[in-house]
Structures are given as C-alpha cells and as structure tokens.
Scaffold this motif. Structure first.
Motif, PDB file in Angstrom:
ATOM      1  N   ALA A  85       1.297  -1.600   0.278  1.00  0.00           N
ATOM      2  CA  ALA A  85       0.739  -0.028  -0.178  1.00  0.00           C
ATOM      3  C   ALA A  85       1.012   1.307   0.213  1.00  0.00           C
ATOM      4  O   ALA A  85       0.751   2.218   0.417  1.00  0.00           O
ATOM      5  CB  ALA A  85      -0.347   0.709   1.117  1.00  0.00           C
ATOM      6  N   ASP A  86       2.171   0.785  -0.766  1.00  0.00           N
ATOM      7  CA  ASP A  86       3.121   2.481  -0.522  1.00  0.00           C
ATOM      8  C   ASP A  86       3.559   2.787   0.348  1.00  0.00           C
ATOM      9  O   ASP A  86       4.120   3.342   0.300  1.00  0.00           O
ATOM     10  CB  ASP A  86       2.030   3.410  -1.888  1.00  0.00           C
ATOM     11  CG  ASP A  86       1.345   3.557  -2.889  1.00  0.00           C
ATOM     12  OD1 ASP A  86       1.917   3.246  -3.746  1.00  0.00           O
ATOM     13  OD2 ASP A  86       0.244   3.891  -3.377  1.00  0.00           O
ATOM     14  N   ILE A  87       3.552   2.121   1.369  1.00  0.00           N
ATOM     15  CA  ILE A  87       4.682   1.487   2.682  1.00  0.00           C
ATOM     16  C   ILE A  87       5.570   0.564   2.693  1.00  0.00           C
ATOM     17  O   ILE A  87       5.507  -0.443   1.875  1.00  0.00           O
ATOM     18  CB  ILE A  87       3.332   1.195   3.779  1.00  0.00           C
ATOM     19  CG1 ILE A  87       2.427   2.638   3.865  1.00  0.00           C
ATOM     20  CG2 ILE A  87       4.383   1.678   4.619  1.00  0.00           C
ATOM     21  CD1 ILE A  87       1.811   2.244   5.189  1.00  0.00           C
ATOM     22  N   LYS A  88       6.924   1.967   2.082  1.00  0.00           N
ATOM     23  CA  LYS A  88       8.362   0.882   2.132  1.00  0.00           C
ATOM     24  C   LYS A  88       8.561   0.339   2.835  1.00  0.00           C
ATOM     25  O   LYS A  88       7.940   0.929   4.643  1.00  0.00           O
ATOM     26  CB  LYS A  88       9.289   2.189   1.744  1.00  0.00           C
ATOM     27  CG  LYS A  88      10.438   0.913   1.141  1.00  0.00           C
ATOM     28  CD  LYS A  88      11.098   2.570   0.871  1.00  0.00           C
ATOM     29  CE  LYS A  88      12.125   1.912   0.171  1.00  0.00           C
ATOM     30  NZ  LYS A  88      13.766   2.854   0.115  1.00  0.00           N
ATOM     31  N   THR A  89       9.488  -0.944   3.442  1.00  0.00           N
ATOM     32  CA  THR A  89       9.626  -1.541   4.016  1.00  0.00           C
ATOM     33  C   THR A  89      10.915  -2.109   4.046  1.00  0.00           C
ATOM     34  O   THR A  89      11.381  -2.509   2.939  1.00  0.00           O
ATOM     35  CB  THR A  89       9.201  -3.192   4.493  1.00  0.00           C
ATOM     36  OG1 THR A  89       7.192  -2.670   5.395  1.00  0.00           O
ATOM     37  CG2 THR A  89       9.369  -3.487   5.632  1.00  0.00           C
ATOM     38  N   VAL A  90      11.683  -1.799   4.736  1.00  0.00           N
ATOM     39  CA  VAL A  90      13.283  -2.318   5.017  1.00  0.00           C
ATOM     40  C   VAL A  90      13.779  -3.289   5.230  1.00  0.00           C
ATOM     41  O   VAL A  90      13.726  -2.760   7.169  1.00  0.00           O
ATOM     42  CB  VAL A  90      14.716  -0.883   4.984  1.00  0.00           C
ATOM     43  CG1 VAL A  90      16.059  -1.753   4.530  1.00  0.00           C
ATOM     44  CG2 VAL A  90      14.131   0.660   3.888  1.00  0.00           C
ATOM     45  N   ALA A  91      13.906  -3.931   5.386  1.00  0.00           N
ATOM     46  CA  ALA A  91      14.962  -4.614   6.400  1.00  0.00           C
ATOM     47  C   ALA A  91      16.010  -5.317   6.304  1.00  0.00           C
ATOM     48  O   ALA A  91      16.530  -6.154   5.348  1.00  0.00           O
ATOM     49  CB  ALA A  91      13.954  -6.495   6.935  1.00  0.00           C
ATOM     50  N   THR A  92      16.926  -5.345   7.414  1.00  0.00           N
ATOM     51  CA  THR A  92      18.412  -5.123   7.094  1.00  0.00           C
ATOM     52  C   THR A  92      18.930  -6.598   8.139  1.00  0.00           C
ATOM     53  O   THR A  92      19.077  -6.268   9.432  1.00  0.00           O
ATOM     54  CB  THR A  92      19.294  -3.970   7.643  1.00  0.00           C
ATOM     55  OG1 THR A  92      18.535  -2.893   6.227  1.00  0.00           O
ATOM     56  CG2 THR A  92      21.400  -4.377   6.791  1.00  0.00           C
ATOM     57  N   ASP A  93      19.700  -7.389   8.039  1.00  0.00           N
ATOM     58  CA  ASP A  93      20.273  -7.874   8.516  1.00  0.00           C
ATOM     59  C   ASP A  93      22.528  -7.770   8.446  1.00  0.00           C
ATOM     60  O   ASP A  93      22.329  -7.431   7.272  1.00  0.00           O
ATOM     61  CB  ASP A  93      20.657  -9.164   8.455  1.00  0.00           C
ATOM     62  CG  ASP A  93      18.426  -9.961   9.174  1.00  0.00           C
ATOM     63  OD1 ASP A  93      18.469  -9.243   9.195  1.00  0.00           O
ATOM     64  OD2 ASP A  93      18.646 -11.071   8.325  1.00  0.00           O
ATOM     65  N   LYS A  94      23.395  -7.831   9.232  1.00  0.00           N
ATOM     66  CA  LYS A  94      24.705  -7.174   9.409  1.00  0.00           C
ATOM     67  C   LYS A  94      25.238  -8.540   9.748  1.00  0.00           C
ATOM     68  O   LYS A  94      25.082  -8.997  11.079  1.00  0.00           O
ATOM     69  CB  LYS A  94      24.870  -6.233   9.789  1.00  0.00           C
ATOM     70  CG  LYS A  94      24.153  -5.292   9.054  1.00  0.00           C
ATOM     71  CD  LYS A  94      24.251  -3.632   9.381  1.00  0.00           C
ATOM     72  CE  LYS A  94      23.365  -2.665   8.458  1.00  0.00           C
ATOM     73  NZ  LYS A  94      24.142  -1.255   8.771  1.00  0.00           N
ATOM     74  N   ASN A  95      26.609  -8.773  10.180  1.00  0.00           N
ATOM     75  CA  ASN A  95      27.327  -9.821  10.681  1.00  0.00           C
ATOM     76  C   ASN A  95      28.432  -8.732  10.671  1.00  0.00           C
ATOM     77  O   ASN A  95      29.065  -8.881   9.408  1.00  0.00           O
ATOM     78  CB  ASN A  95      27.275 -11.283  10.624  1.00  0.00           C
ATOM     79  CG  ASN A  95      27.091 -11.508   8.731  1.00  0.00           C
ATOM     80  OD1 ASN A  95      29.087 -11.602   8.549  1.00  0.00           O
ATOM     81  ND2 ASN A  95      26.060 -11.505   7.614  1.00  0.00           N
ATOM     82  N   PHE A  96      29.496  -9.422  11.122  1.00  0.00           N
ATOM     83  CA  PHE A  96      30.742  -9.135  11.208  1.00  0.00           C
ATOM     84  C   PHE A  96      31.902  -9.934  12.512  1.00  0.00           C
ATOM     85  O   PHE A  96      31.347 -10.701  13.216  1.00  0.00           O
ATOM     86  CB  PHE A  96      31.105  -7.945  12.504  1.00  0.00           C
ATOM     87  CG  PHE A  96      32.871  -7.893  12.794  1.00  0.00           C
ATOM     88  CD1 PHE A  96      33.746  -7.160  11.484  1.00  0.00           C
ATOM     89  CD2 PHE A  96      33.477  -7.627  14.106  1.00  0.00           C
ATOM     90  CE1 PHE A  96      34.859  -6.887  11.497  1.00  0.00           C
ATOM     91  CE2 PHE A  96      34.680  -7.756  14.124  1.00  0.00           C
ATOM     92  CZ  PHE A  96      35.458  -7.291  12.999  1.00  0.00           C
ATOM     93  N   GLY A  97      33.482 -10.944  11.170  1.00  0.00           N
ATOM     94  CA  GLY A  97      33.718 -11.532  12.155  1.00  0.00           C
ATOM     95  C   GLY A  97      35.563 -11.119  12.541  1.00  0.00           C
ATOM     96  O   GLY A  97      35.581 -11.517  11.158  1.00  0.00           O
ATOM     97  N   VAL A  98      36.025 -11.928  13.002  1.00  0.00           N
ATOM     98  CA  VAL A  98      37.192 -12.150  13.237  1.00  0.00           C
ATOM     99  C   VAL A  98      37.783 -13.554  13.641  1.00  0.00           C
ATOM    100  O   VAL A  98      37.377 -13.874  14.433  1.00  0.00           O
ATOM    101  CB  VAL A  98      37.707 -10.591  13.896  1.00  0.00           C
ATOM    102  CG1 VAL A  98      37.243 -10.732  15.171  1.00  0.00           C
ATOM    103  CG2 VAL A  98      39.373 -10.970  14.094  1.00  0.00           C
ATOM    104  N   GLY A  99      38.547 -14.108  13.531  1.00  0.00           N
ATOM    105  CA  GLY A  99      39.868 -14.865  13.406  1.00  0.00           C
ATOM    106  C   GLY A  99      40.451 -15.444  13.504  1.00  0.00           C
ATOM    107  O   GLY A  99      41.458 -14.344  12.870  1.00  0.00           O
TER     108      GLY A  99
END
Length: 212
Positions: A85-99
C-alpha cells in the motif's frame, strides 16, 4: 643457418624461463586472499529488491614450507526492500567476524595445483531483524558468538605470485551464539560433512591468493 641458430636460441630461452618458474610456497612467504559473494534482485512489478554480500579477507605467514598461520575477517549484509500500500519496508541483517587459522599443504597435483587442510576459530557479531516501516524503525537484535571449523581447499597457480583459491567445504564445524541481553541462553550448532569429497563444488567458494 643464422636464422636457424636465432630460432634455436629463442626456443631454448623460453624453455629455460618456463622451467625456472617455481609454483608454490616456502618459509617466510606472506599470502593475502579473499572470497567475495554477492547477489541482487529487482522485481519491477512489485518494486521489491534484495541485495546480499559477504566478504572474507585473509592474511597469513608461512612458518615452514607447508604450514601457514594467519588471521581472517568477515563482513556481510542482507537487505530486503518491499512495498505494501505504498508503504516502504526495509529489513536489514548485518554480521562481522574475526578469527585465526592454521593451514597445512599436504598434496601437490602437478606443479601448479596445491591442496591443503585448514582449521580455524573465530568470534562473530550479528545484528538481525533491523526494520524500518515507513518512518518507524525497529532496532536489530544483537548476537555474539564463536565458532570453529576444519575443512579442505586448494590453490591453482596462474603465475608465480597469483593463484586461484578454492575453499571447498567444512568437513567439521561448530558454532555457538547468544543474544546480547541479560539471561539469554546460548544456541549451539555442530555439523559434519563426510560426503564432502563427492559434492564439494556445490559448496565451494572461489577467490584469489596473492603471494609476497
């Protein structure tokens, strides 16, 4: 006769240069390599979009001709945009790793193809479920965790300094993560892949290795 001698000299020089090339690693070498994956979709009918990327750079040092140790990093993001209905939805997943990792080269197939086994341990941080619906934003759930893995791979040398890296698959892997809130309990996962030698190209990651 003069042309024949010149031709013979040129062929001998090219042969000597080819034989002089040495493909492989030795104690004291540094390597820098990385695997990059990305995908994007755009549905013009619904205006839905998705974008995903993962980047895993590594740097290592050869303590012997066959053993390297080093550090690795991981960065990733998964973003989905939809409309209702013209409503914008933005879903975001992020990840960071060190090893950290250790690698042992155990088999050579010809002069250019070098196979190895690798073990690694690492720490990860994830932000899952960040969402913005119109002007209303929901913060992501945060997770911290660690993991360990053992797998196989190979390098194919294109030149003396550059090789294609094939990270085939993890034979064994373990991971544990916990939400960054008071009282949270850990989630653990353990995987084995004893059939890896029959299907490793289904899970392989490809990148470049640079030797210094």
């Amino acid at each position: 006769m003069k042309k024949f001698l010149l031709t013979l000299t040129a062929v001998a020089g090219l042969t000597a240069a080819s034989q002089a090339q040495e493909f492989g690693f030795e104690k004291g070498n540094f390597i820098v390599e990385g695997n990059f994956q990305s995908s994007n979709t755009n549905d013009k009918g619904t205006k839905a979009k998705t974008s995903e990327f993962n980047f895993n750079p590594k740097a290592g040092y050869f303590v012997t001709d066959k053993i390297a140790v080093g550090v690795d990093f991981g960065f990733g993001q998964d973003k989905k945009t939809t409309y209702a209905a013209d409503i914008k939805t933005v879903a975001t997943d992020k990840n960071f790793g060190v090893g950290a990792f250790g690698r042992y080269y155990f088999l050579e197939v010809g002069s250019r193809f070098k196979t190895y086994t690798e073990v690694g341990v690492g720490y990860m941080n994830e932000k899952v479920g960040e969402k913005k619906v119109g002007d209303v934003k929901t913060d992501a759930a945060k997770f911290n965790g660690f993991g360990a893995n053992a797998g196989i791979g190979a390098n194919f040398f294109l030149t003396e300094k550059i090789a294609v890296n094939f990270a085939f698959a993890d034979v064994v892997s373990f991971g544990s993560r916990k939400a960054d809130v008071d009282g949270a309990k850990a989630e653990t996962e353990f995987n084995t892949n004893v059939n890896v030698f029959n299907n490793f190209f289904n899970t392989a990651k490809f990148g470049l290795t640079f030797k210094f």
